[in-house]
Each structure stands twice: as structure tokens, then as C-alpha cells.
Design an enzyme around this catalytic site. Structure first.
Site, PDB file in Angstrom:
ATOM      1  N   GLY A  78       0.822  -1.214   0.000  1.00  0.00           N
ATOM      2  CA  GLY A  78       0.000   0.000   0.000  1.00  0.00           C
ATOM      3  C   GLY A  78       0.850   1.255   0.000  1.00  0.00           C
ATOM      4  O   GLY A  78       0.636   2.173   0.793  1.00  0.00           O
ATOM      5  N   ALA A  79       1.824   1.308  -0.921  1.00  0.00           N
ATOM      6  CA  ALA A  79       2.784   2.422  -0.908  1.00  0.00           C
ATOM      7  C   ALA A  79       2.514   3.468  -1.985  1.00  0.00           C
ATOM      8  O   ALA A  79       3.355   4.320  -2.244  1.00  0.00           O
ATOM      9  CB  ALA A  79       4.201   1.872  -1.044  1.00  0.00           C
ATOM     10  N   ARG A  85       0.117   5.712  -1.815  1.00  0.00           N
ATOM     11  CA  ARG A  85      -0.403   6.949  -1.194  1.00  0.00           C
ATOM     12  C   ARG A  85      -0.150   6.916   0.315  1.00  0.00           C
ATOM     13  O   ARG A  85       0.217   5.882   0.871  1.00  0.00           O
ATOM     14  CB  ARG A  85      -1.919   7.070  -1.431  1.00  0.00           C
ATOM     15  N   VAL A 118      -3.202  -7.331  -1.539  1.00  0.00           N
ATOM     16  CA  VAL A 118      -2.592  -8.140  -0.472  1.00  0.00           C
ATOM     17  C   VAL A 118      -3.451  -9.345  -0.082  1.00  0.00           C
ATOM     18  O   VAL A 118      -2.941 -10.300   0.498  1.00  0.00           O
ATOM     19  CB  VAL A 118      -2.293  -7.289   0.790  1.00  0.00           C
ATOM     20  N   ASN A 131       1.540  -2.379   5.440  1.00  0.00           N
ATOM     21  CA  ASN A 131       0.844  -1.098   5.620  1.00  0.00           C
ATOM     22  C   ASN A 131      -0.532  -1.065   4.964  1.00  0.00           C
ATOM     23  O   ASN A 131      -1.419  -0.355   5.432  1.00  0.00           O
ATOM     24  CB  ASN A 131       1.728   0.019   5.031  1.00  0.00           C
ATOM     25  N   SER A 137      -3.352   0.230  14.443  1.00  0.00           N
ATOM     26  CA  SER A 137      -4.093   1.494  14.589  1.00  0.00           C
ATOM     27  C   SER A 137      -4.436   1.726  16.049  1.00  0.00           C
ATOM     28  O   SER A 137      -4.578   0.766  16.823  1.00  0.00           O
ATOM     29  CB  SER A 137      -5.391   1.440  13.780  1.00  0.00           C
ATOM     30  N   TYR A 154     -12.907  -2.756  11.338  1.00  0.00           N
ATOM     31  CA  TYR A 154     -11.549  -2.208  11.240  1.00  0.00           C
ATOM     32  C   TYR A 154     -10.763  -2.488  12.523  1.00  0.00           C
ATOM     33  O   TYR A 154      -9.640  -3.011  12.485  1.00  0.00           O
ATOM     34  CB  TYR A 154     -11.658  -0.703  10.985  1.00  0.00           C
ATOM     35  N   LYS A 182      -7.284  -4.750  13.302  1.00  0.00           N
ATOM     36  CA  LYS A 182      -6.064  -4.164  13.857  1.00  0.00           C
ATOM     37  C   LYS A 182      -5.693  -4.845  15.178  1.00  0.00           C
ATOM     38  O   LYS A 182      -4.515  -5.022  15.487  1.00  0.00           O
ATOM     39  CB  LYS A 182      -6.230  -2.650  14.027  1.00  0.00           C
ATOM     40  N   ILE A 242      -3.816  10.363  11.273  1.00  0.00           N
ATOM     41  CA  ILE A 242      -2.705  10.843  10.449  1.00  0.00           C
ATOM     42  C   ILE A 242      -3.288  11.473   9.183  1.00  0.00           C
ATOM     43  O   ILE A 242      -4.265  10.959   8.625  1.00  0.00           O
ATOM     44  CB  ILE A 242      -1.769   9.661  10.063  1.00  0.00           C
TER      45      ILE A 242
HETATM   46  P1  NAP Z   1      -4.640   5.569   2.395  1.00  0.00           P
HETATM   47  O1  NAP Z   1      -4.144   6.953   2.273  1.00  0.00           O
HETATM   48  O2  NAP Z   1      -6.064   5.265   2.165  1.00  0.00           O
HETATM   49  O3  NAP Z   1      -3.725   4.633   1.463  1.00  0.00           O
HETATM   50  C1  NAP Z   1      -3.979   3.255   1.454  1.00  0.00           C
HETATM   51  C2  NAP Z   1      -2.923   2.560   0.645  1.00  0.00           C
HETATM   52  O4  NAP Z   1      -3.177   1.149   0.752  1.00  0.00           O
HETATM   53  C3  NAP Z   1      -2.976   2.919  -0.815  1.00  0.00           C
HETATM   54  O5  NAP Z   1      -1.664   2.915  -1.325  1.00  0.00           O
HETATM   55  C4  NAP Z   1      -3.785   1.763  -1.425  1.00  0.00           C
HETATM   56  O6  NAP Z   1      -3.428   1.489  -2.767  1.00  0.00           O
HETATM   57  C5  NAP Z   1      -3.312   0.619  -0.572  1.00  0.00           C
HETATM   58  N1  NAP Z   1      -4.251  -0.498  -0.552  1.00  0.00           N
HETATM   59  C6  NAP Z   1      -5.540  -0.529  -0.153  1.00  0.00           C
HETATM   60  N2  NAP Z   1      -6.037  -1.761  -0.280  1.00  0.00           N
HETATM   61  C7  NAP Z   1      -5.039  -2.517  -0.786  1.00  0.00           C
HETATM   62  C8  NAP Z   1      -4.928  -3.876  -1.145  1.00  0.00           C
HETATM   63  N3  NAP Z   1      -5.962  -4.720  -1.042  1.00  0.00           N
HETATM   64  N4  NAP Z   1      -3.741  -4.334  -1.629  1.00  0.00           N
HETATM   65  C9  NAP Z   1      -2.678  -3.510  -1.767  1.00  0.00           C
HETATM   66  N5  NAP Z   1      -2.727  -2.199  -1.431  1.00  0.00           N
HETATM   67  C10 NAP Z   1      -3.896  -1.721  -0.955  1.00  0.00           C
HETATM   68  O7  NAP Z   1      -4.341   4.983   3.858  1.00  0.00           O
HETATM   69  P2  NAP Z   1      -3.345   5.496   4.992  1.00  0.00           P
HETATM   70  O8  NAP Z   1      -4.056   6.483   5.810  1.00  0.00           O
HETATM   71  O9  NAP Z   1      -2.023   5.816   4.409  1.00  0.00           O
HETATM   72  O10 NAP Z   1      -3.250   4.157   5.863  1.00  0.00           O
HETATM   73  C11 NAP Z   1      -2.189   3.235   5.732  1.00  0.00           C
HETATM   74  C12 NAP Z   1      -2.275   2.235   6.872  1.00  0.00           C
HETATM   75  O11 NAP Z   1      -2.231   2.934   8.108  1.00  0.00           O
HETATM   76  C13 NAP Z   1      -3.559   1.413   6.887  1.00  0.00           C
HETATM   77  O12 NAP Z   1      -3.277   0.105   7.304  1.00  0.00           O
HETATM   78  C14 NAP Z   1      -4.395   2.116   7.926  1.00  0.00           C
HETATM   79  O13 NAP Z   1      -5.332   1.250   8.526  1.00  0.00           O
HETATM   80  C15 NAP Z   1      -3.332   2.566   8.911  1.00  0.00           C
HETATM   81  N6  NAP Z   1      -3.758   3.678   9.736  1.00  0.00           N
HETATM   82  C16 NAP Z   1      -4.016   4.890   9.190  1.00  0.00           C
HETATM   83  C17 NAP Z   1      -4.424   5.925  10.018  1.00  0.00           C
HETATM   84  C18 NAP Z   1      -4.708   7.315   9.498  1.00  0.00           C
HETATM   85  O14 NAP Z   1      -5.162   8.152  10.289  1.00  0.00           O
HETATM   86  N7  NAP Z   1      -4.457   7.630   8.251  1.00  0.00           N
HETATM   87  C19 NAP Z   1      -4.575   5.692  11.391  1.00  0.00           C
HETATM   88  C20 NAP Z   1      -4.317   4.440  11.894  1.00  0.00           C
HETATM   89  C21 NAP Z   1      -3.900   3.433  11.058  1.00  0.00           C
HETATM   90  P3  NAP Z   1      -4.469   1.744  -4.000  1.00  0.00           P
HETATM   91  O15 NAP Z   1      -4.917   3.143  -3.896  1.00  0.00           O
HETATM   92  O16 NAP Z   1      -3.710   1.473  -5.215  1.00  0.00           O
HETATM   93  O17 NAP Z   1      -5.581   0.762  -3.790  1.00  0.00           O
END
Ligand code: NAP
Length: 247
Positions: free
Chosen positions: A12-13, A15, A64, A90, A142, A155, A159, A188
Site C-alpha cells: 500500500g505504498a 499513497r 494483499v 501497511n 491502529s 476495522y 487491527k 494521520i
Molecule cells: P490511504 O491513504 O487510504 O492509502 C492506502 C494505501 O493502501 C494505498 O496505497 C492503497 O493502494 C493501498 N491499498 C488498499 N487496499 C489494498 C490492497 N488490497 N492491496 C494492496 N494495497 C492496498 O491509507 P493510509 O491512511 O495511508 O493508511 C495506511 C495504513 O495505516 C492502513 O493500514 C491504515 O489502517 C493505517 N492507519 C491509518 C491511520 C490514518 O489516520 N491515516 C490511522 C491508523 C492506522 P491503491 O490506492 O492502489 O488501492
């Protein structure tokens, strides 16, 4: 350079947090594998950015929750870079729904991507680490796994599962020189939190002792540290990076 000569897979790199982890690990000297599911344009942008600075990159499209694709990714990584030293699990999706509103297929999809996806990637990447008697696994959990946030039933379940898996694996893999840790981000600034309206965002700010959302760099910095020699004595930990939210 903390990760000079190492090879890191980051799921998931394309974005958000994963993108920044890939950038920070490349800047620390690692070869990086940028995995993504559907956003080819963003993934290509990260690749171009890193290659323009002379970093080694492999782009791999694949979900994934698809074990076959994740096995192909691990094989392609070994073929291109000669091994796998670091795996950052991620990739994840947020299902912002109360349990009462969650449909069976939504529940299943969230578990498949957020939890089974982690199993798939670890299973398919472990062999090169075991053979080298050295490796780093960083799972992105998370704050939702540490405190009950209403509206995040599926969710939070995934986690919390990641936290359990992290603790078990830290013991199962310690004898092979592999550390396993999880980072538990709070709110975040990424696309995932951009869905909250101004009122909701203000409510969340009020709950956070540091009164602001974190940045992807806050997570990436810790991922680099744990993956480096400096993090060699840390394993089995769930590290909250949340501005004090979970305290
Ligand atoms: P995001 O901005 O929505 O980005 C998600 C990334 O994951 C994208 O690169 C997306 O790729 C990829 N992805 C989604 N489903 C996928 C799959 N089935 N296979 C491969 N790649 C996949 O999310 P983020 O905020 O950066 O979050 C990243 C991680 O941190 C997640 O595990 C999330 O639960 C955790 N997290 C985030 C927060 C927050 O506040 N942002 C807080 C706690 C935990 P595509 O666009 O190409 O699908």
C-alpha cells in the site's frame, strides 16, 4: 544511511503512510518495493520521484488479499534485489460503520485485506529472512485496536488481530534474528482521514492531547528506526504514535 543495501517491501505504498515509508526507507539507503492495488498513477509517481533521485525501485501491482500475487511479489523482489530484509505491512482499508450497519461482505472484505493480507505477505516473504537469520517486520496497526472507537467495528477487529499476530510472531521468529513490531497510528493526515468533515475533525482534535493530526513522516520515521540496526533489541511491541490519544 541507516538502511544501506537493505531491501524493503512496503504494501500500500502508492499513497499516504505507505508512500512516505517508501520514500523514507529509500532515502535511508534501501531498495524499495512499492506495492499497490489500483492507483497506478500515484504508484508511478512515487516510482518516478525515487528513481529521479537515484534510488532502486520495483513497482508491484497486486492486492494483499491475493496470496498468489503476494508470492509473485516476494519472488520478483528476490530476483531483482537478491533478498528481502524488511517487510512493512501497511496496506489497509477503513470501514467507517457501526456493527449494526456492517454487511457480511463488507466485514469479510475488511478482514481479508487488513488481516489475511498481513498473513499472506508475511508467509510469502519469510523464507529469505529465515535463510539470512535476519529480518524486520513492521505491521501497521491502529489506535483503534487500543481503544474502542465507535463506528470502526470491523476495522478495529482487524487491527487487534494484527497486534496479536505481532506478539506471537515476535516469539516464533526471534530465534531466526527477525524482529516483529506494530505501529499504532492515531489520526494521520492522509486520504483515509480526509473523509472526516470539519466538525468531526474538530471533535477528534479536542480528544488528542497534542491537538493535531500526525503526518505520514511521524510513522515513517519509526518504521525506519525499527528496521535499522538501532532497532535490533525491540520486538513484539505495539507502539502508539498518536499525539497521546490512547493514553
Ligand atoms: P490511504 O491513504 O487510504 O492509502 C492506502 C494505501 O493502501 C494505498 O496505497 C492503497 O493502494 C493501498 N491499498 C488498499 N487496499 C489494498 C490492497 N488490497 N492491496 C494492496 N494495497 C492496498 O491509507 P493510509 O491512511 O495511508 O493508511 C495506511 C495504513 O495505516 C492502513 O493500514 C491504515 O489502517 C493505517 N492507519 C491509518 C491511520 C490514518 O489516520 N491515516 C490511522 C491508523 C492506522 P491503491 O490506492 O492502489 O488501492
Amino acid at each position: 544511511m541507516l538502511l544501506k543495501g537493505k531491501t524493503a517491501i512496503i504494501t500500500g505504498a502508492s499513497r499516504g503512510i505507505g508512500r512516505q515509508v517508501a520514500i523514507s526507507m529509500a532515502e535511508a539507503g534501501a531498495n524499495v518495493v512499492i506495492n499497490y492495488r489500483s492507483d497506478s498513477k500515484s504508484a508511478e509517481d512515487v516510482k518516478e520521484l525515487l528513481e529521479s533521485k537515484g534510488h532502486n525501485v520495483l513497482l508491484f501491482q497486486g492486492s494483499v488479499d491475493d496470496m498468489e500475487a503476494m508470492t509473485q511479489m516476494a519472488n520478483a523482489t528476490v530476483e531483482k534485489f537478491g533478498g528481502i530484509d524488511i517487510l512493512v505491512n501497511n496496506a489497509g482499508i477503513l470501514l467507517p460503520k457501526f456493527l449494526m450497519m456492517t454487511k457480511p461482505d463488507e466485514w469479510e472484505q475488511t478482514l481479508n485485506i487488513n488481516l489475511t493480507g498481513v498473513y499472506n505477505c508475511i508467509k510469502s516473504s519469510l523464507r529469505p529472512m529465515i535463510e539470512k537469520r535476519c529480518g524486520r517486520i513492521v505491521n501497521i496497526s491502529s489506535v483503534a485496536s487500543l481503544s474502542g472507537i465507535p463506528g470502526q467495528a470491523a476495522y478495529a477487529t482487524t487491527k487487534a488481530g494484527i497486534n496479536g499476530l505481532t506478539r506471537v510472531l515476535s516469539k516464533e521468529l526471534a530465534g531466526f534474528g527477525i524482529t516483529v513490531n506494530a505501529l499504532a497510528p492515531g489520526f494521520i493526515e492522509t486520504d483515509m482521514t480526509a473523509i472526516f468533515n470539519e466538525k468531526k475533525t474538530k471533535e477528534y482534535y479536542d480528544m488528542i492531547p497534542l491537538k493535531k493530526f500526525g503526518k505520514p513522516e511521524d510513522i515513517a520515521n519509526m518504521a525506519v528506526f525499527l528496521s535499522s540496526d538501532q532497532g535490533q533489541y525491540i520486538t513484539g511491541q505495539i507502539i502508539a504514535i498518536d499525539g497521546g490519544l490512547s493514553v
